[in-house]
Design a protein around this motif. Structure first.
Motif, PDB file in Angstrom:
ATOM      1  N   GLY A  43       0.784  -1.226   0.000  1.00 56.31           N
ATOM      2  CA  GLY A  43       0.000   0.000   0.000  1.00 56.31           C
ATOM      3  C   GLY A  43       0.811   1.268   0.000  1.00 56.31           C
ATOM      4  N   GLU A  44       2.062   1.183   0.430  1.00 55.74           N
ATOM      5  CA  GLU A  44       2.895   2.376   0.459  1.00 55.74           C
ATOM      6  C   GLU A  44       3.350   2.786  -0.925  1.00 55.74           C
ATOM      7  OE1 GLU A  44       6.057   1.132   2.968  1.00 55.74           O
ATOM      8  OE2 GLU A  44       4.847   1.204   4.771  1.00 55.74           O
ATOM      9  N   ARG A  45       3.274   1.889  -1.874  1.00 48.91           N
ATOM     10  CA  ARG A  45       3.777   2.147  -3.212  1.00 48.91           C
ATOM     11  C   ARG A  45       2.633   2.454  -4.151  1.00 48.91           C
ATOM     12  NH1 ARG A  45       8.890   2.918  -2.736  1.00 48.91           N
ATOM     13  NH2 ARG A  45       9.003   2.571  -4.936  1.00 48.91           N
ATOM     14  N   GLY A  46       2.883   3.286  -5.125  1.00 47.55           N
ATOM     15  CA  GLY A  46       1.895   3.566  -6.156  1.00 47.55           C
ATOM     16  C   GLY A  46       1.770   2.381  -7.085  1.00 47.55           C
ATOM     17  N   PRO A  47       0.672   2.234  -7.779  1.00 43.05           N
ATOM     18  CA  PRO A  47       0.461   1.080  -8.636  1.00 43.05           C
ATOM     19  C   PRO A  47       1.400   1.021  -9.836  1.00 43.05           C
ATOM     20  CG  PRO A  47      -1.301   2.676  -8.906  1.00 43.05           C
ATOM     21  CD  PRO A  47      -0.456   3.136  -7.746  1.00 43.05           C
ATOM     22  N   ALA A  48       1.964   2.133 -10.281  1.00 41.06           N
ATOM     23  CA  ALA A  48       2.815   2.117 -11.459  1.00 41.06           C
ATOM     24  C   ALA A  48       4.256   1.757 -11.135  1.00 41.06           C
ATOM     25  CB  ALA A  48       2.772   3.481 -12.145  1.00 41.06           C
ATOM     26  N   GLU A  49       4.618   1.732  -9.866  1.00 39.59           N
ATOM     27  CA  GLU A  49       6.001   1.468  -9.500  1.00 39.59           C
ATOM     28  C   GLU A  49       6.275  -0.031  -9.467  1.00 39.59           C
ATOM     29  OE1 GLU A  49       7.318   3.743  -6.146  1.00 39.59           O
ATOM     30  OE2 GLU A  49       5.693   5.146  -6.489  1.00 39.59           O
ATOM     31  N   THR A  50       7.494  -0.406  -9.692  1.00 39.41           N
ATOM     32  CA  THR A  50       7.882  -1.808  -9.683  1.00 39.41           C
ATOM     33  C   THR A  50       8.794  -2.074  -8.499  1.00 39.41           C
ATOM     34  OG1 THR A  50       9.871  -1.454 -10.974  1.00 39.41           O
ATOM     35  CG2 THR A  50       7.819  -1.845 -12.201  1.00 39.41           C
ATOM     36  N   PRO A  51       8.972  -3.342  -8.118  1.00 41.10           N
ATOM     37  CA  PRO A  51       9.863  -3.661  -6.997  1.00 41.10           C
ATOM     38  C   PRO A  51      11.283  -3.147  -7.195  1.00 41.10           C
ATOM     39  CG  PRO A  51       8.521  -5.549  -7.541  1.00 41.10           C
ATOM     40  CD  PRO A  51       8.268  -4.504  -8.606  1.00 41.10           C
ATOM     41  N   ASP A  52      11.714  -2.978  -8.455  1.00 37.02           N
ATOM     42  CA  ASP A  52      13.055  -2.463  -8.709  1.00 37.02           C
ATOM     43  C   ASP A  52      13.216  -1.035  -8.210  1.00 37.02           C
ATOM     44  OD1 ASP A  52      13.316  -4.148 -11.893  1.00 37.02           O
ATOM     45  OD2 ASP A  52      13.804  -4.829  -9.873  1.00 37.02           O
ATOM     46  N   GLU A  53      12.113  -0.374  -7.928  1.00 33.73           N
ATOM     47  CA  GLU A  53      12.158   1.017  -7.511  1.00 33.73           C
ATOM     48  C   GLU A  53      12.151   1.186  -5.994  1.00 33.73           C
ATOM     49  OE1 GLU A  53       9.317   3.392  -9.671  1.00 33.73           O
ATOM     50  OE2 GLU A  53       9.396   1.959 -11.309  1.00 33.73           O
ATOM     51  N   PHE A  54      12.188   0.085  -5.235  1.00 32.17           N
ATOM     52  CA  PHE A  54      12.233   0.193  -3.779  1.00 32.17           C
ATOM     53  C   PHE A  54      13.584   0.750  -3.349  1.00 32.17           C
ATOM     54  CE2 PHE A  54       9.001  -3.260  -4.024  1.00 32.17           C
ATOM     55  CZ  PHE A  54       8.009  -2.621  -3.309  1.00 32.17           C
ATOM     56  N   THR A  55      13.577   1.551  -2.308  1.00 28.42           N
ATOM     57  CA  THR A  55      14.827   2.039  -1.746  1.00 28.42           C
ATOM     58  C   THR A  55      15.465   0.927  -0.918  1.00 28.42           C
ATOM     59  OG1 THR A  55      13.826   2.817   0.304  1.00 28.42           O
ATOM     60  CG2 THR A  55      13.852   4.370  -1.568  1.00 28.42           C
ATOM     61  N   GLN A  56      16.724   1.088  -0.574  1.00 28.97           N
ATOM     62  CA  GLN A  56      17.410   0.095   0.242  1.00 28.97           C
ATOM     63  C   GLN A  56      16.711  -0.061   1.601  1.00 28.97           C
ATOM     64  OE1 GLN A  56      19.896  -2.046  -0.585  1.00 28.97           O
ATOM     65  NE2 GLN A  56      19.392  -1.264  -2.624  1.00 28.97           N
ATOM     66  N   GLU A  57      16.252   1.030   2.185  1.00 26.44           N
ATOM     67  CA  GLU A  57      15.549   0.954   3.464  1.00 26.44           C
ATOM     68  C   GLU A  57      14.242   0.171   3.327  1.00 26.44           C
ATOM     69  OE1 GLU A  57      14.530   0.899   7.225  1.00 26.44           O
ATOM     70  OE2 GLU A  57      16.477   1.582   6.486  1.00 26.44           O
ATOM     71  N   GLU A  58      13.517   0.398   2.229  1.00 22.97           N
ATOM     72  CA  GLU A  58      12.271  -0.335   2.004  1.00 22.97           C
ATOM     73  C   GLU A  58      12.552  -1.828   1.823  1.00 22.97           C
ATOM     74  OE1 GLU A  58       9.501   2.985  -0.196  1.00 22.97           O
ATOM     75  OE2 GLU A  58      11.102   2.020  -1.345  1.00 22.97           O
ATOM     76  N   LEU A  59      13.616  -2.153   1.094  1.00 22.78           N
ATOM     77  CA  LEU A  59      13.972  -3.556   0.907  1.00 22.78           C
ATOM     78  C   LEU A  59      14.338  -4.203   2.235  1.00 22.78           C
ATOM     79  CD1 LEU A  59      16.026  -3.371  -2.407  1.00 22.78           C
ATOM     80  CD2 LEU A  59      13.763  -4.370  -2.069  1.00 22.78           C
ATOM     81  N   ARG A  60      15.082  -3.483   3.096  1.00 24.98           N
ATOM     82  CA  ARG A  60      15.425  -4.021   4.417  1.00 24.98           C
ATOM     83  C   ARG A  60      14.158  -4.263   5.241  1.00 24.98           C
ATOM     84  NH1 ARG A  60      20.115  -0.781   3.867  1.00 24.98           N
ATOM     85  NH2 ARG A  60      19.040   1.049   4.628  1.00 24.98           N
ATOM     86  N   SER A  61      13.224  -3.319   5.164  1.00 23.40           N
ATOM     87  CA  SER A  61      11.970  -3.450   5.907  1.00 23.40           C
ATOM     88  C   SER A  61      11.169  -4.655   5.418  1.00 23.40           C
ATOM     89  CB  SER A  61      11.151  -2.170   5.754  1.00 23.40           C
ATOM     90  OG  SER A  61       9.894  -2.320   6.361  1.00 23.40           O
ATOM     91  N   ILE A  62      11.104  -4.838   4.113  1.00 25.10           N
ATOM     92  CA  ILE A  62      10.367  -5.975   3.542  1.00 25.10           C
ATOM     93  C   ILE A  62      11.034  -7.285   3.947  1.00 25.10           C
ATOM     94  CG2 ILE A  62       9.799  -7.145   1.369  1.00 25.10           C
ATOM     95  CD1 ILE A  62       9.432  -4.271   0.178  1.00 25.10           C
ATOM     96  N   ARG A  63      12.366  -7.338   3.849  1.00 25.11           N
ATOM     97  CA  ARG A  63      13.080  -8.563   4.243  1.00 25.11           C
ATOM     98  C   ARG A  63      12.838  -8.886   5.718  1.00 25.11           C
ATOM     99  NH1 ARG A  63      17.688  -6.350   1.022  1.00 25.11           N
ATOM    100  NH2 ARG A  63      17.531  -7.410  -0.962  1.00 25.11           N
ATOM    101  N   ARG A  64      12.873  -7.855   6.573  1.00 28.70           N
ATOM    102  CA  ARG A  64      12.654  -8.061   8.005  1.00 28.70           C
ATOM    103  C   ARG A  64      11.250  -8.614   8.256  1.00 28.70           C
ATOM    104  NH1 ARG A  64      13.703  -3.202   9.623  1.00 28.70           N
ATOM    105  NH2 ARG A  64      11.571  -2.514   9.529  1.00 28.70           N
ATOM    106  N   LYS A  65      10.263  -8.062   7.565  1.00 26.25           N
ATOM    107  CA  LYS A  65       8.888  -8.523   7.747  1.00 26.25           C
ATOM    108  C   LYS A  65       8.710  -9.947   7.232  1.00 26.25           C
ATOM    109  CE  LYS A  65       7.067  -3.873   7.719  1.00 26.25           C
ATOM    110  NZ  LYS A  65       6.370  -2.837   6.987  1.00 26.25           N
ATOM    111  N   LEU A  66       9.319 -10.264   6.087  1.00 29.72           N
ATOM    112  CA  LEU A  66       9.231 -11.624   5.560  1.00 29.72           C
ATOM    113  C   LEU A  66       9.948 -12.605   6.467  1.00 29.72           C
ATOM    114  CD1 LEU A  66       9.731 -10.951   1.745  1.00 29.72           C
ATOM    115  CD2 LEU A  66       7.632 -11.668   2.892  1.00 29.72           C
ATOM    116  N   ARG A  67      11.064 -12.185   7.067  1.00 33.60           N
ATOM    117  CA  ARG A  67      11.800 -13.038   8.009  1.00 33.60           C
ATOM    118  C   ARG A  67      10.926 -13.299   9.238  1.00 33.60           C
ATOM    119  NH1 ARG A  67      16.060 -10.019   8.452  1.00 33.60           N
ATOM    120  NH2 ARG A  67      16.950 -10.898   6.597  1.00 33.60           N
ATOM    121  N   ASN A  68      10.263 -12.266   9.735  1.00 34.62           N
ATOM    122  CA  ASN A  68       9.397 -12.417  10.904  1.00 34.62           C
ATOM    123  C   ASN A  68       8.220 -13.340  10.623  1.00 34.62           C
ATOM    124  OD1 ASN A  68      11.019 -10.748  12.391  1.00 34.62           O
ATOM    125  ND2 ASN A  68       9.770  -8.932  12.051  1.00 34.62           N
TER     126      ASN A  68
END
Length: 73
Positions: A43-68
């Motif tokens: 939900g934080e991302r707009g519909p036109a954006e792709t995963p390649d456009e995530f910032t490093q902080e966003e990727l760390r947050s996603i990895r942490r959540k998936l790990r949890n």
């Protein structure tokens, strides 16, 4: 008529683990928790954006959540 919800299948052990994790958290079910996490991730991302456009902080947050959630070690 358009359906307002769909079914997504997850491994049963993960579902049980989520049930343990949310005990006393205010989430009424594992489904409510999963919807919350997915809205937070997607939900934080707009519909036109792709995963390649995530910032490093966003990727760390996603990895942490998936790990949890047990998807990553």
């Amino acid at each position: 008529m358009r359906e307002s919800r769909v079914t997504i299948k997850i491994p049963r052990p993960l579902y049980r683990r989520i049930g343990q994790v949310i005990e006393g958290s205010g989430f009424s079910s594992p489904t409510d928790f999963v919807v919350f996490v997915l809205r937070d991730l997607v939900g934080e991302r707009g519909p036109a954006e792709t995963p390649d456009e995530f910032t490093q902080e966003e990727l760390r947050s996603i990895r942490r959540k998936l790990r949890n959630l047990g998807y990553l070690e």
